[in-house]
Scaffold this motif. Structure first.
Motif: not given
Length: 366
Positions: A33-39, A168-177, A237-247
């Protein structure tokens, strides 16, 4: 004589409750949902958990011996405390069953592949029953012993992962909105609100310490540590791969390289997480047993503990598998159910505190 615990033990219990299971199950949904802003979602959601715990402590401190359930039962009769006790015990029994399911699933996937859950559940429940029967002090001391190594591991994490950071994996702030961040925060509320378990431990806290300070240290510290690890997950892992991993949190420890001699600390972390998971099963079971025992004035708690543990074991076996379980944390109805129960308990506690205070004023004026 009622057992008492120090502020450090009390804070350790709250910290374990707010960090162990969320670390394993929340990252996948939050990154989706939040991508890089999950923290950031973790920290903002943690404010709700902090508010829940502080309101719980405030309500408890309005009663004699910081024991709302017992005070309501003594002042208005046994049925006055029943709504709070039943809702609170039901919530904690559900959380204990969920934690038991998560621990047995994790063990059967990564430690003992192919082992049926019904084989692992009795062993986990047996440990929890033993700890609950022994009382609050052993449970709290175990929490302290588990939490300290976890803090040390998290402090070492940036050193072991520094070479894996990719700028290079850092997205702009609030990239997912902003809507993605809000959705992620809503997912965290069911987890952060579990700090309401402070109700069962505040009565055992030494009267010599400040309950609000140690509540902030325990709950706030847990979410700061959780936010740090969440930021590390997205940096590696970036802002995409963790959303596809189980743990994703477990995978993070698989790539740590501290030195040539110590290449992987995944096994040690796995042991700590399992200990923390067992402790969460125990703490939630203890909370359910504690309030029911106080409400019905039961001194021998062995049979109540055994009955509730059996119910938790049965519920754990019918819960969905690991993928469905992680997906369940993002379901709106699931989060509304948890938050609704938490707020209902707080409302009943606040009403009880107000009625009790009004009655004391009427008696004093009379």
């Amino acid at each position: 004589m009622q057992q008492q615990i120090s502020g450090g033990l009390y804070a350790a219990v709250l910290a374990i409750m707010g960090s162990v299971m969320p670390y394993m199950l929340l990252p996948r949904a939050l990154v989706q949902y939040a991508g890089q802003e999950a923290w950031l979602a973790i920290l903002l959601g943690g404010l709700y958990g902090l508010a829940v715990s502080l309101v719980t402590v405030w309500a408890a401190c309005r009663f004699s011996h910081r024991d709302p359930v017992k005070a309501l039962r003594c002042a208005f009769g046994p049925w006055a405390a029943l709504p709070v006790a039943l809702l609170y015990s039901a919530l904690n029994l559900l959380l204990s069953a969920l934690a038991l399911h998560d621990v047995q699933t994790f063990t059967s996937i990564l430690l003992l592949p192919g082992t049926p859950g019904w084989v692992l559940a009795p062993m986990i429940a047996g440990v929890a029953i033993y700890a609950v029967v022994r009382g609050v002090e052993p449970v709290s001391r175990i929490a302290f012993a588990v939490f300290l190594p976890m803090v040390l591991v998290i402090l070492v994490l940036p050193t072991g992962l520094f070479r894996e950071f990719d700028i290079l994996q850092i997205d702009p702030f609030l990239y997912r909105g902003l809507d993605g961040l809000v959705r992620a925060i809503s997912v965290t509320l069911a987890w952060t609100g579990q700090s309401i378990v402070a109700l069962s431990f505040i009565r055992h806290l030494s009267p010599k310490v400040n309950p609000y300070l140690w509540t902030v240290i325990g709950v706030g510290g847990a979410h700061v540590l959780l936010g740090v690890t969440m930021a590390l997950i997205t940096l590696v892992f970036g802002s995409v791969l963790p959303g596809r991993l189980l743990y994703p949190g477990f995978e993070l420890f698989a790539i740590i390289a501290v030195s040539e001699a110590v290449e992987r600390i995944q096994a040690a972390v796995m042991v700590l997480w399992l200990a923390g998971g067992l402790l969460k099963v125990t703490v939630n079971l203890f909370a359910a047993v504690e309030e029911l025992s106080v409400t019905f004035n039961v001194h021998r708690r062995g049979w109540i503990t055994a009955v509730l543990a059996v119910i938790a074991m049965g519920a754990a076996q019918i819960l969905p598998g690991p993928l469905q379980r992680t997906g369940l944390t993002a379901q709106a109805w699931w989060n509304i159910l948890h938050v609704g129960l938490q707020l209902a308990i707080l409302l009943l506690l606040a009403i009880g505190a107000l009625v009790g205070r009004l009655r004391q004023g009427a008696m004093a004026s009379g």
